[in-house]
Design a protein around this motif. Structure first.
Motif, PDB file in Angstrom:
ATOM      1  N   ARG A  95      35.806  47.897  42.145  1.00 48.74           N
ATOM      2  CA  ARG A  95      35.320  48.324  40.837  1.00 48.74           C
ATOM      3  C   ARG A  95      35.248  47.151  39.843  1.00 48.74           C
ATOM      4  O   ARG A  95      34.300  47.055  39.042  1.00 48.74           O
ATOM      5  CB  ARG A  95      36.234  49.421  40.290  1.00 48.74           C
ATOM      6  CG  ARG A  95      36.327  50.657  41.164  1.00 48.74           C
ATOM      7  CD  ARG A  95      34.983  51.300  41.368  1.00 48.74           C
ATOM      8  NE  ARG A  95      34.518  51.941  40.130  1.00 48.74           N
ATOM      9  CZ  ARG A  95      33.349  52.575  40.002  1.00 48.74           C
ATOM     10  NH1 ARG A  95      32.517  52.626  41.047  1.00 48.74           N
ATOM     11  NH2 ARG A  95      33.015  53.140  38.856  1.00 48.74           N
ATOM     12  N   VAL A  96      36.226  46.263  39.898  1.00 48.98           N
ATOM     13  CA  VAL A  96      36.186  45.092  39.007  1.00 48.98           C
ATOM     14  C   VAL A  96      35.041  44.153  39.402  1.00 48.98           C
ATOM     15  O   VAL A  96      34.368  43.556  38.536  1.00 48.98           O
ATOM     16  CB  VAL A  96      37.537  44.369  39.022  1.00 48.98           C
ATOM     17  CG1 VAL A  96      37.452  43.025  38.285  1.00 48.98           C
ATOM     18  CG2 VAL A  96      38.590  45.237  38.365  1.00 48.98           C
ATOM     19  N   GLY A  97      34.806  43.994  40.696  1.00 49.22           N
ATOM     20  CA  GLY A  97      33.677  43.163  41.134  1.00 49.22           C
ATOM     21  C   GLY A  97      32.351  43.724  40.669  1.00 49.22           C
ATOM     22  O   GLY A  97      31.431  42.961  40.319  1.00 49.22           O
ATOM     23  N   GLN A  98      32.219  45.045  40.652  1.00 51.31           N
ATOM     24  CA  GLN A  98      31.000  45.640  40.126  1.00 51.31           C
ATOM     25  C   GLN A  98      30.872  45.425  38.614  1.00 51.31           C
ATOM     26  O   GLN A  98      29.768  45.233  38.097  1.00 51.31           O
ATOM     27  CB  GLN A  98      30.976  47.142  40.452  1.00 51.31           C
ATOM     28  CG  GLN A  98      30.852  47.449  41.928  1.00 51.31           C
ATOM     29  CD  GLN A  98      30.933  48.948  42.226  1.00 51.31           C
ATOM     30  OE1 GLN A  98      31.205  49.742  41.334  1.00 51.31           O
ATOM     31  NE2 GLN A  98      30.692  49.309  43.488  1.00 51.31           N
ATOM     32  N   TYR A  99      31.976  45.466  37.916  1.00 51.38           N
ATOM     33  CA  TYR A  99      31.955  45.319  36.456  1.00 51.38           C
ATOM     34  C   TYR A  99      31.736  43.858  36.054  1.00 51.38           C
ATOM     35  O   TYR A  99      30.977  43.567  35.107  1.00 51.38           O
ATOM     36  CB  TYR A  99      33.271  45.838  35.873  1.00 51.38           C
ATOM     37  CG  TYR A  99      33.410  45.673  34.402  1.00 51.38           C
ATOM     38  CD1 TYR A  99      32.657  46.445  33.513  1.00 51.38           C
ATOM     39  CD2 TYR A  99      34.299  44.718  33.875  1.00 51.38           C
ATOM     40  CE1 TYR A  99      32.784  46.266  32.130  1.00 51.38           C
ATOM     41  CE2 TYR A  99      34.421  44.543  32.505  1.00 51.38           C
ATOM     42  CZ  TYR A  99      33.670  45.329  31.642  1.00 51.38           C
ATOM     43  OH  TYR A  99      33.794  45.166  30.273  1.00 51.38           O
ATOM     44  N   ARG A 100      32.361  42.921  36.769  1.00 49.56           N
ATOM     45  CA  ARG A 100      32.241  41.507  36.421  1.00 49.56           C
ATOM     46  C   ARG A 100      31.072  40.827  37.121  1.00 49.56           C
ATOM     47  O   ARG A 100      30.715  39.703  36.783  1.00 49.56           O
ATOM     48  CB  ARG A 100      33.532  40.780  36.799  1.00 49.56           C
ATOM     49  CG  ARG A 100      34.763  41.267  36.024  1.00 49.56           C
ATOM     50  CD  ARG A 100      34.723  40.806  34.599  1.00 49.56           C
ATOM     51  NE  ARG A 100      35.944  41.190  33.879  1.00 49.56           N
ATOM     52  CZ  ARG A 100      36.168  40.855  32.604  1.00 49.56           C
ATOM     53  NH1 ARG A 100      35.285  40.160  31.916  1.00 49.56           N
ATOM     54  NH2 ARG A 100      37.287  41.252  32.023  1.00 49.56           N
ATOM     55  N   GLY A 101      30.523  41.482  38.077  1.00 51.70           N
ATOM     56  CA  GLY A 101      29.446  40.836  38.837  1.00 51.70           C
ATOM     57  C   GLY A 101      29.972  39.941  39.940  1.00 51.70           C
ATOM     58  O   GLY A 101      29.204  39.185  40.549  1.00 51.70           O
ATOM     59  N   GLY A 102      31.262  40.027  40.251  1.00 55.62           N
ATOM     60  CA  GLY A 102      31.852  39.223  41.310  1.00 55.62           C
ATOM     61  C   GLY A 102      33.301  38.913  40.990  1.00 55.62           C
ATOM     62  O   GLY A 102      33.765  39.076  39.857  1.00 55.62           O
ATOM     63  N   LEU A 103      34.022  38.453  41.991  1.00 51.66           N
ATOM     64  CA  LEU A 103      35.438  38.111  41.843  1.00 51.66           C
ATOM     65  C   LEU A 103      35.593  36.619  42.086  1.00 51.66           C
ATOM     66  O   LEU A 103      35.025  36.059  43.031  1.00 51.66           O
ATOM     67  CB  LEU A 103      36.311  38.903  42.831  1.00 51.66           C
ATOM     68  CG  LEU A 103      36.311  40.423  42.668  1.00 51.66           C
ATOM     69  CD1 LEU A 103      37.139  41.062  43.774  1.00 51.66           C
ATOM     70  CD2 LEU A 103      36.854  40.819  41.298  1.00 51.66           C
ATOM     71  N   THR A 104      36.375  36.010  41.248  1.00 48.21           N
ATOM     72  CA  THR A 104      36.636  34.579  41.362  1.00 48.21           C
ATOM     73  C   THR A 104      38.134  34.329  41.332  1.00 48.21           C
ATOM     74  O   THR A 104      38.915  35.131  40.821  1.00 48.21           O
ATOM     75  CB  THR A 104      35.976  33.803  40.214  1.00 48.21           C
ATOM     76  OG1 THR A 104      36.510  34.270  38.968  1.00 48.21           O
ATOM     77  CG2 THR A 104      34.462  33.976  40.244  1.00 48.21           C
ATOM     78  N   VAL A 105      38.529  33.203  41.897  1.00 46.64           N
ATOM     79  CA  VAL A 105      39.933  32.771  41.891  1.00 46.64           C
ATOM     80  C   VAL A 105      39.939  31.343  41.392  1.00 46.64           C
ATOM     81  O   VAL A 105      39.469  30.426  42.069  1.00 46.64           O
ATOM     82  CB  VAL A 105      40.570  32.875  43.290  1.00 46.64           C
ATOM     83  CG1 VAL A 105      42.018  32.417  43.229  1.00 46.64           C
ATOM     84  CG2 VAL A 105      40.469  34.277  43.828  1.00 46.64           C
ATOM     85  N   ASP A 106      40.467  31.129  40.188  1.00 39.93           N
ATOM     86  CA  ASP A 106      40.528  29.801  39.576  1.00 39.93           C
ATOM     87  C   ASP A 106      41.972  29.406  39.353  1.00 39.93           C
ATOM     88  O   ASP A 106      42.855  30.251  39.219  1.00 39.93           O
ATOM     89  CB  ASP A 106      39.778  29.780  38.242  1.00 39.93           C
ATOM     90  CG  ASP A 106      38.289  30.094  38.411  1.00 39.93           C
ATOM     91  OD1 ASP A 106      37.745  29.762  39.498  1.00 39.93           O
ATOM     92  OD2 ASP A 106      37.703  30.694  37.491  1.00 39.93           O
ATOM     93  N   GLY A 107      42.204  28.100  39.284  1.00 39.21           N
ATOM     94  CA  GLY A 107      43.547  27.606  39.087  1.00 39.21           C
ATOM     95  C   GLY A 107      43.970  27.581  37.629  1.00 39.21           C
ATOM     96  O   GLY A 107      45.145  27.320  37.337  1.00 39.21           O
ATOM     97  N   ASP A 108      43.073  27.804  36.703  1.00 41.22           N
ATOM     98  CA  ASP A 108      43.415  27.750  35.288  1.00 41.22           C
ATOM     99  C   ASP A 108      43.856  29.090  34.732  1.00 41.22           C
ATOM    100  O   ASP A 108      43.970  29.262  33.520  1.00 41.22           O
ATOM    101  CB  ASP A 108      42.224  27.229  34.472  1.00 41.22           C
ATOM    102  CG  ASP A 108      40.967  28.061  34.695  1.00 41.22           C
ATOM    103  OD1 ASP A 108      41.006  28.978  35.570  1.00 41.22           O
ATOM    104  OD2 ASP A 108      39.958  27.802  34.020  1.00 41.22           O
ATOM    105  N   GLY A 109      44.117  30.090  35.592  1.00 39.67           N
ATOM    106  CA  GLY A 109      44.587  31.391  35.136  1.00 39.67           C
ATOM    107  C   GLY A 109      43.504  32.420  34.986  1.00 39.67           C
ATOM    108  O   GLY A 109      43.794  33.576  34.655  1.00 39.67           O
ATOM    109  N   THR A 110      42.250  32.036  35.207  1.00 41.04           N
ATOM    110  CA  THR A 110      41.158  32.996  35.159  1.00 41.04           C
ATOM    111  C   THR A 110      40.890  33.532  36.559  1.00 41.04           C
ATOM    112  O   THR A 110      41.286  32.947  37.557  1.00 41.04           O
ATOM    113  CB  THR A 110      39.885  32.339  34.596  1.00 41.04           C
ATOM    114  OG1 THR A 110      39.502  31.253  35.445  1.00 41.04           O
ATOM    115  CG2 THR A 110      40.113  31.851  33.180  1.00 41.04           C
ATOM    116  N   GLY A 111      40.182  34.639  36.605  1.00 43.34           N
ATOM    117  CA  GLY A 111      39.896  35.268  37.889  1.00 43.34           C
ATOM    118  C   GLY A 111      41.084  36.114  38.347  1.00 43.34           C
ATOM    119  O   GLY A 111      41.865  36.623  37.547  1.00 43.34           O
ATOM    120  N   LEU A 112      41.192  36.277  39.639  1.00 40.55           N
ATOM    121  CA  LEU A 112      42.271  37.090  40.206  1.00 40.55           C
ATOM    122  C   LEU A 112      43.621  36.436  39.952  1.00 40.55           C
ATOM    123  O   LEU A 112      43.799  35.228  40.157  1.00 40.55           O
ATOM    124  CB  LEU A 112      42.063  37.299  41.708  1.00 40.55           C
ATOM    125  CG  LEU A 112      40.833  38.121  42.118  1.00 40.55           C
ATOM    126  CD1 LEU A 112      40.691  38.158  43.637  1.00 40.55           C
ATOM    127  CD2 LEU A 112      40.925  39.542  41.575  1.00 40.55           C
TER     128      LEU A 112
END
Length: 253
Positions: A95-112
């Motif tokens: 559901r979050v991927g649909q809302y954000r347009g995708g899932l990301t994992v970043d080292g700066d605290g953004t994403g998952l």
């Protein structure tokens, strides 16, 4: 016993990680407790949800199932708790991927965030705990019957040889030897007319006390009784005539 303890430790660790995950960041620094449970079905919004109507509710329910499963040593309940945790986590990611347009994992605290990792790890630990646990074993009533005991209880079977094999022919069933009365070895032979007054024949296989009562004469008993009577008569006659019983002389006084 050891497997149940190890499985219980893994299950409790997984339940703890799952319950703790909503209090950690899930995506872009937003905690899991901020996502309303109904948003998984209607769509993700930026509104902040109530604590007990957030993702904490299904994870708390999974922890309750884990505690019951550990106490009852039920692998099914522990595995069900793991499926609940993994199912809601994966459903949230979709559901979050649909809302954000995708899932990301970043080292700066953004994403998952690490909250998602805690939820996924907790679900995996719950499934591992269910696999490690041996579960409850049913108690067998009575003494177990071994293979030899079962064989001993079976009746022996006889098989007739195939025709033309040259084997011995099966013997025909004869009369039951117990049905024929056995003659008394200490009495007259069977069929003796002197035993006609005996009520019935003696059956050694019959109940106790059913054998007839018999009287046997001891050889020489009548002769000894006659000799004693003759001796008494001679003694009386000799005493009347003044001599001993052998007629040798007068009876001493």
């Amino acid at each position: 016993m050891i497997r149940n303890v190890a499985g219980a430790v893994l299950a409790l660790a997984g339940a703890t990680a799952a319950v703790w995950s909503p209090f950690r960041a899930w995506y872009d620094g937003r905690h899991g407790r901020d996502y309303a449970l109904d948003e998984l079905f209607t769509g993700i919004t930026d509104a902040k949800a109530d604590l007990w109507w957030s993702l904490l509710l299904p994870f708390a329910f999974a922890a309750l199932l884990t505690l019951i499963g550990v106490l009852l040593r039920s692998r099914l309940l522990v595995a069900l708790a793991g499926l609940v945790v993994l199912g809601f986590t994966v459903f949230w990611m979709v559901r979050v991927g649909q809302y954000r347009g995708g899932l990301t994992v970043d080292g700066d605290g953004t994403g998952l965030g690490d909250g998602v990792a805690n939820a996924l790890g907790g679900g995996v630990l719950l499934l591992l705990g269910a696999l490690v646990m041996s579960g409850r074993r049913g108690r067998t009533r009575g003494r177990p019957v071994g293979r030899e005991g079962r064989r001993g209880a079976e009746e022996p079977r006889s098989y007739a040889p195939p025709p033309g094999s040259g084997g011995p022919e099966p013997r025909a069933a004869g009369p039951d030897p117990r049905a024929t009365p056995v003659a008394d070895p200490y009495g007259a032979p069977a069929g003796d007319p002197r035993e006609s007054s005996v009520p019935g024949t003696y059956d050694p296989y019959g109940p106790y006390g059913s054998e007839p009562t018999r009287t046997f004469e001891v050889p020489g008993q009548d002769q000894g009784r006659d000799r004693d009577q003759d001796w008494d008569q001679d003694w009386d006659q000799g005493r009347d005539q003044g001599r001993g019983p052998d007629g040798s002389g007068p009876e001493p006084r």
